[in-house]
Design a protein around this motif. Structure first.
Motif, mmCIF file in Angstrom:
data_model
loop_
_atom_site.group_PDB
_atom_site.id
_atom_site.type_symbol
_atom_site.label_atom_id
_atom_site.label_comp_id
_atom_site.label_asym_id
_atom_site.label_seq_id
_atom_site.Cartn_x
_atom_site.Cartn_y
_atom_site.Cartn_z
ATOM 1 N N VAL A 164 34.299 58.142 4.490
ATOM 2 C CA VAL A 164 32.862 58.365 4.654
ATOM 3 C C VAL A 164 32.250 57.196 5.418
ATOM 4 O O VAL A 164 32.511 56.033 5.098
ATOM 5 C CB VAL A 164 32.170 58.520 3.281
ATOM 6 N N ALA A 165 31.448 57.525 6.441
ATOM 7 C CA ALA A 165 30.825 56.468 7.241
ATOM 8 C C ALA A 165 29.315 56.649 7.309
ATOM 9 O O ALA A 165 28.800 57.771 7.289
ATOM 10 C CB ALA A 165 31.408 56.458 8.652
ATOM 11 N N GLN A 166 28.645 55.514 7.377
ATOM 12 C CA GLN A 166 27.188 55.511 7.550
ATOM 13 C C GLN A 166 26.875 54.996 8.945
ATOM 14 O O GLN A 166 27.475 54.023 9.409
ATOM 15 C CB GLN A 166 26.561 54.599 6.494
ATOM 16 N N VAL A 167 25.908 55.647 9.603
ATOM 17 C CA VAL A 167 25.537 55.266 10.964
ATOM 18 C C VAL A 167 24.043 54.943 10.992
ATOM 19 O O VAL A 167 23.213 55.786 10.622
ATOM 20 C CB VAL A 167 25.829 56.415 11.954
ATOM 21 N N ASN A 168 23.714 53.730 11.410
ATOM 22 C CA ASN A 168 22.313 53.296 11.421
ATOM 23 C C ASN A 168 21.714 53.371 12.825
ATOM 24 O O ASN A 168 22.385 53.029 13.803
ATOM 25 C CB ASN A 168 22.200 51.844 10.957
ATOM 26 N N GLY A 169 20.455 53.763 12.909
ATOM 27 C CA GLY A 169 19.732 53.732 14.182
ATOM 28 C C GLY A 169 18.251 53.457 13.940
ATOM 29 O O GLY A 169 17.605 54.185 13.190
ATOM 30 N N ASN A 217 13.083 55.153 12.210
ATOM 31 C CA ASN A 217 14.376 54.869 11.590
ATOM 32 C C ASN A 217 15.141 56.157 11.323
ATOM 33 O O ASN A 217 14.557 57.153 10.906
ATOM 34 C CB ASN A 217 14.170 54.153 10.250
ATOM 35 N N ALA A 218 16.458 56.112 11.518
ATOM 36 C CA ALA A 218 17.291 57.276 11.217
ATOM 37 C C ALA A 218 18.663 56.798 10.760
ATOM 38 O O ALA A 218 19.213 55.840 11.317
ATOM 39 C CB ALA A 218 17.427 58.169 12.447
ATOM 40 N N VAL A 219 19.179 57.428 9.732
ATOM 41 C CA VAL A 219 20.500 57.081 9.206
ATOM 42 C C VAL A 219 21.274 58.371 8.950
ATOM 43 O O VAL A 219 20.742 59.316 8.365
ATOM 44 C CB VAL A 219 20.379 56.257 7.901
ATOM 45 N N ALA A 220 22.524 58.397 9.414
ATOM 46 C CA ALA A 220 23.368 59.581 9.202
ATOM 47 C C ALA A 220 24.597 59.203 8.387
ATOM 48 O O ALA A 220 25.090 58.082 8.468
ATOM 49 C CB ALA A 220 23.800 60.158 10.548
ATOM 50 N N ILE A 221 25.068 60.159 7.595
ATOM 51 C CA ILE A 221 26.309 59.981 6.844
ATOM 52 C C ILE A 221 27.304 61.028 7.337
ATOM 53 O O ILE A 221 26.982 62.224 7.358
ATOM 54 C CB ILE A 221 26.085 60.174 5.324
ATOM 55 N N VAL A 222 28.489 60.569 7.741
ATOM 56 C CA VAL A 222 29.524 61.505 8.203
ATOM 57 C C VAL A 222 30.798 61.323 7.386
ATOM 58 O O VAL A 222 31.021 60.279 6.770
ATOM 59 C CB VAL A 222 29.859 61.312 9.702
#
Lengths: 332, 379
Positions: B358-363, B370-375
């Motif tokens: 599982v990875a978290q991606v910050n932007g 602000n936006a954060v995605a979890i893949v």
């Protein structure tokens, strides 16, 4: 999936059980326009230019670009008229529930072009003011509205050509339906200056229009001005209008794309109204100006209006139907 | 498990590679895309280096580069997903920081004609892919992750079963110029989270994914999107607000139904500016608490430069590749971690065998968007 299928699916299922997205306020930063009904008269040559400081106070306006100032004036007007904001108490709802979207194509072109030209003229960056930094990013308008009114929901700048205004409404509705926001402030703005005028090939609106849309379960008694149908987008005019439900009931008013250059007539009985008439290039503000005018038409007895943006020369055509609010259900 | 959406194909290009694979290999090998600047007149600037895309034929100065990058990335993603190069009726959501403002600058210098229909990307996408449901969102440096959140909402609503999400940017001279003025001693390298970081260096490129409600019949996926959260600081035009960033990270965890100890890999926004890195690290430390030592983290901008609107999806694609290959690319030039990030396990060399899932991606972007995605990856 075709736009028609899209509509059928939308009608069948709303996320989170939301039935409707409704318009509860419109606001303006246009010379001579106080009420939505004033827009169709076009620019009043005798009217004074919009003075942002008179509406907002001078504080904090100094380094804002022209588009941002206009957008702030319209945003405040719409927030106040919808009942979401008052001078004494500020915002009436949770700031995290309020999304902000802005639509503009020509917005910060002046800032970008001036800095680029200045560097070229000077042969360096010595005279470039760091104060200009935020204005070089196109989302400055949208971000500044959020900062000014403390609106902490999703915040997004739509720069999508001729359909941009209606597209922004579509994404507002998407956020309302998905539950990312309960209320959304959608602002269209196009500034008139040497740069925007030269780029767009003529006089530009030089104003802003703002529309407040809300989930129908979140209006807390605020007056509903209209109910918004799905915004549809298609490469074909007839498909776009039909998918939006524009041909379902006898819409008497068709708010046509900027310039009214359509050869095909899909609503032959309707009165055609080009809201850009008498204003110059409306571009990214066109769709929101249509919704504002639409609320005025509904208020004088029209049951529904169809709004369409974009033409055959654009990348697509977007349409939406705005219907008169249904009478309130009887509640004990 | 919460809902998840299939990432059916990916495409990317930047100064470190012309495809997602090439980018990842170069990142793992620590090859930076920083080179002597060529797009602009070097003698006008103090800074002499940028992370430009090496499209030699294009220099100096041609219009439409951001559009060209975008078409390339989307073409790659469609091919990767095994889809035809036809996007009629498929929503295409594009996040960008600077849209075609470089073309506007060339016009302002008298070098090109104005073209209002090519300020945004829909016109070119219609010509190339027959796309008619195209949307250009100009939302600073979190733009492509913002677009990703809308894609999720579209799939979730049942309106569509496939959405293309992309990000693109080419460097504008106005942004480079104002940064050059602000950073009077230009940073020689982009050093995310280092105490001696001197600021950011611009990059360019594009990134694209095909997102589907269900995997295609072949069943092949690049990974899964578990959730995306977005918000706005409503605080300052350029400075981030750690409290609001912490909030969006928590929302993303909640949307994806993961706890901090279940996040194995974090692709940090890491722009190398004083404000971003401190704000981001403060928020990460607050949300992860004692678990902040668990995930391995990396900040790819040390090699790609700040790819603005494209950067969120760039990171997301690199995260999926990391999981697939069980390799994490290093963060270059990080010698002395800032105190607030002292406990972070930031990879300074290639990490193998971490086995992330599982990875978290910050932007995060100008204006506090602000936006954060979890893949979740597949191996």
């Amino acid at each position: 999936m075709t736009a028609v299928q899209e509509r059928a699916e939308q009608d069948g299922s709303g996320q989170d059980g939301v039935r409707q997205v409704v318009v509860t306020g419109v606001g303006f930063a246009l010379p001579g326009v106080d009420e939505p009904g004033d827009v169709e008269r076009g620019r009043d040559a005798a009217a004074d230019a919009v003075d942002p400081a008179a509406h907002l106070g001078k504080k904090g306006l100094r380094y804002k670009d022209h588009a941002t100032r206009l957008a702030l004036v319209a945003a405040k007007d719409a927030l106040v008229r919808s009942g979401l904001w008052d001078e004494t108490n500020g915002l009436a709802v949770d700031p995290r529930d309020v999304a902000v979207l802005a639509s503009s194509n020509l917005g910060n072109l002046d800032s970008v072009a001036e800095v680029a030209a200045l560097i070229g003229r000077e042969g360096g960056t010595r005279l470039v003011s760091p104060i200009a930094t935020p204005n070089l990013s196109s989302n400055v308008v949208c971000a500044d509205i959020a900062i000014r009114f403390g609106l902490r929901g999703p915040n997004m700048m739509v720069c999508n050509g001729a359909t941009s205004g209606l597209d922004a409404l579509r994404w507002a509705a998407t956020w309302l339906r998905s539950g990312r926001a309960r209320h959304a402030l959608v602002v269209g703005v196009e500034p008139d200056n040497d740069v925007s005028r030269a780029f767009a090939g003529g006089q530009v609106l030089d104003g802003a229009v703002a529309v407040v849309v809300e989930r129908d379960d979140s209006t807390a008694g605020r007056t509903v001005l209209g109910e918004l149908g799905p915004v549809t987008r298609s490469g074909r005019l007839d498909q776009s209008v039909t998918a939006a439900g524009g041909t379902d009931d006898a819409s008497r008013v068709w708010l046509v794309p900027e310039g009214d250059g359509m050869s095909s007539v899909v609503l032959p009985e309707a009165e055609r109204v080009d809201v850009s008439r008498g204003w110059g290039r409306t571009s990214g503000a066109h769709g929101l100006l249509q919704i504002a005018v639409g609320t005025a038409r509904l208020a004088t007895g029209t049951s529904s209006v169809v709004a369409t943006c974009g033409g055959p020369a654009d990348d697509a055509i977007a349409s939406v139907v705005l219907r008169a609010p249904r009478s309130e259900p009887c509640q004990a | 498990m919460s809902k998840r959406w299939a990432i059916a194909g990916v495409g990317a290009l930047s100064s470190v590679g012309r495809t997602a694979e090439e980018m990842f290999d170069n990142l793992c090998a620590g090859r930076t895309g920083l080179r002597t600047l060529r797009g602009f007149t070097a003698e006008w600037y103090t800074a002499q280096h940028l992370h430009e895309i090496d499209d030699l034929d294009a220099y100096p100065d041609v219009e439409g580069r951001a559009t060209r990058f975008l078409l390339d990335a989307i073409g790659q993603a469609l091919a990767d997903a095994g889809m035809p190069q036809d996007l009629a009726g498929v929503p295409v959501l594009i996040g960008t920081g600077l849209r075609e403002l470089r073309s506007v600058e060339l016009w302002a210098r008298g070098q090109t004609k104005p073209d209002e229909r090519r300020l945004h990307f829909g016109t070119a996408l219609r010509e190339r892919f027959g796309a008619d449901d195209t949307h250009t969102f100009s939302n600073a440096c979190s733009a492509s992750l913002y677009a990703l959140s809308l894609a999720v909402d579209l799939l979730d609503s049942g309106e569509h079963d496939t959405v293309v999400v992309a990000g693109t940017d080419s460097i504008t001279e106005s942004m480079f110029g104002v940064l050059d003025r602000l950073q009077s001693v230009p940073p020689e390298r982009l050093r995310p989270f280092d105490v001696n970081r001197k600021g950011t260096i611009l990059g360019e490129g594009a990134s694209a994914i095909v997102l589907r409600r269900e995997p295609a019949e072949s069943g092949r996926v690049r990974g899964w999107l578990r959730g995306v959260a977005i918000n706005c600081d409503a605080f300052h035009a350029t400075a981030p607000e750690p409290g609001s960033i912490a909030e969006v990270i928590r929302s993303a965890h909640s949307a994806a139904a993961v706890r901090p100890d279940q996040v194995d890999l974090v692709l940090l926004h890491g722009t190398g500016t004083m404000a971003n890195d401190t704000g981001e690290a403060t928020a990460m430390a607050e949300v992860f608490g004692t678990e902040v030592k668990h995930p391995v983290m990396t900040a790819m901008k040390s090699m790609t430069g700040h790819t603005s609107g494209a950067s969120g999806l760039h990171s997301l694609i690199m995260a999926l590749t990391s999981i697939a290959q069980d390799r994490v690319s290093p963060t270059l030039h990080l010698e002395d971690q800032i105190p607030v990030a002292a406990d972070f396990r930031i990879a300074t060399r290639e990490h193998l065998g971490e086995g992330p899932v599982v990875a978290q991606v910050n932007g995060f972007g100008f204006g506090g968007v602000n936006a954060v995605a979890i893949v979740e990856g597949t191996r």
